[in-house]
Design a protein around this motif. Structure first.
Motif, PDB file in Angstrom:
ATOM      1  N   LYS A  50       0.835  -1.214   0.000  1.00 14.01           N
ATOM      2  CA  LYS A  50       0.000   0.000   0.000  1.00 14.01           C
ATOM      3  C   LYS A  50       0.862   1.253   0.000  1.00 14.01           C
ATOM      4  CE  LYS A  50      -4.085  -1.985   2.153  1.00 14.01           C
ATOM      5  NZ  LYS A  50      -4.976  -1.987   3.316  1.00 14.01           N
ATOM      6  N   GLU A  51       1.921   1.230   0.788  1.00 13.96           N
ATOM      7  CA  GLU A  51       2.806   2.393   0.827  1.00 13.96           C
ATOM      8  C   GLU A  51       3.528   2.586  -0.496  1.00 13.96           C
ATOM      9  OE1 GLU A  51       5.331   3.082   4.188  1.00 13.96           O
ATOM     10  OE2 GLU A  51       4.047   1.842   5.458  1.00 13.96           O
ATOM     11  N   ILE A  52       3.962   1.501  -1.097  1.00 17.19           N
ATOM     12  CA  ILE A  52       4.652   1.597  -2.382  1.00 17.19           C
ATOM     13  C   ILE A  52       3.707   2.131  -3.449  1.00 17.19           C
ATOM     14  CG2 ILE A  52       5.731   0.236  -4.215  1.00 17.19           C
ATOM     15  CD1 ILE A  52       6.831  -1.556  -1.950  1.00 17.19           C
ATOM     16  N   ARG A  53       2.465   1.648  -3.441  1.00 12.52           N
ATOM     17  CA  ARG A  53       1.472   2.146  -4.394  1.00 12.52           C
ATOM     18  C   ARG A  53       1.270   3.647  -4.203  1.00 12.52           C
ATOM     19  NH1 ARG A  53      -3.330  -1.234  -4.108  1.00 12.52           N
ATOM     20  NH2 ARG A  53      -2.235  -2.469  -5.640  1.00 12.52           N
ATOM     21  N   PHE A  56       4.268   5.494  -5.637  1.00 17.91           N
ATOM     22  CA  PHE A  56       4.226   5.577  -7.098  1.00 17.91           C
ATOM     23  C   PHE A  56       3.157   6.563  -7.574  1.00 17.91           C
ATOM     24  CE2 PHE A  56       6.461   1.358  -7.298  1.00 17.91           C
ATOM     25  CZ  PHE A  56       7.565   1.831  -7.991  1.00 17.91           C
ATOM     26  N   GLN A  57       2.021   6.604  -6.877  1.00 21.84           N
ATOM     27  CA  GLN A  57       0.994   7.576  -7.244  1.00 21.84           C
ATOM     28  C   GLN A  57       1.497   8.994  -7.031  1.00 21.84           C
ATOM     29  OE1 GLN A  57      -2.252   6.211  -4.813  1.00 21.84           O
ATOM     30  NE2 GLN A  57      -3.045   4.858  -6.404  1.00 21.84           N
ATOM     31  N   ARG A  61       1.978  11.921  -9.892  1.00 19.51           N
ATOM     32  CA  ARG A  61       1.435  13.286  -9.793  1.00 19.51           C
ATOM     33  C   ARG A  61       2.557  14.314  -9.909  1.00 19.51           C
ATOM     34  NH1 ARG A  61      -1.621  10.870  -5.675  1.00 19.51           N
ATOM     35  NH2 ARG A  61      -0.240  11.776  -4.087  1.00 19.51           N
ATOM     36  N   TRP A  62       3.698  14.039  -9.272  1.00 22.80           N
ATOM     37  CA  TRP A  62       4.832  14.952  -9.340  1.00 22.80           C
ATOM     38  C   TRP A  62       5.321  15.087 -10.780  1.00 22.80           C
ATOM     39  CZ3 TRP A  62       7.175  18.425  -6.391  1.00 22.80           C
ATOM     40  CH2 TRP A  62       8.451  18.844  -6.747  1.00 22.80           C
TER      41      TRP A  62
END
Length: 99
Positions: A50-53, A56-57, A61-62
């Protein structure tokens, strides 16, 4: 005699289908284990998904915001150059007409 051939054919087809399912399950298990092993070698555990997802999100966005800023910067530079060129032409015309 014909019935035996049909029965044999059905048994062979069913056996091959079951063998294919078992091989597919085995392949899926091997792939899952390999992916987990590679992720673990990078220090990424199953609990971190979940943290990795989210990471990556955030990176996506960046990246998109940086691309958008680059686009706006390019448009601004073109606008400034075009305005400067038009100002220079206008001053040139004004100087020529005032003589």
């Amino acid at each position: 005699m014909r019935m035996q051939e049909d029965e044999i054919r059905a048994i062979v087809v069913e056996t091959l289908a079951e063998q294919h399912r078992l091989q597919q399950d085995s392949i899926d298990a091997i792939v899952a284990k390999a992916v987990a092993s590679v992720m673990a070698s990078f220090g990424i555990e199953d609990d971190d998904r979940k943290e990795i997802r989210a990471d990556f999100q955030h990176l996506r966005r960046w990246r998109k915001s940086v691309e958008q800023a680059q686009s706006y910067t390019f448009k601004a530079v073109i606008t400034v150059l075009a305005t400067g060129l038009m100002g220079a032409v206008w001053l040139g015309v004004k100087v020529v007409l005032s003589k």
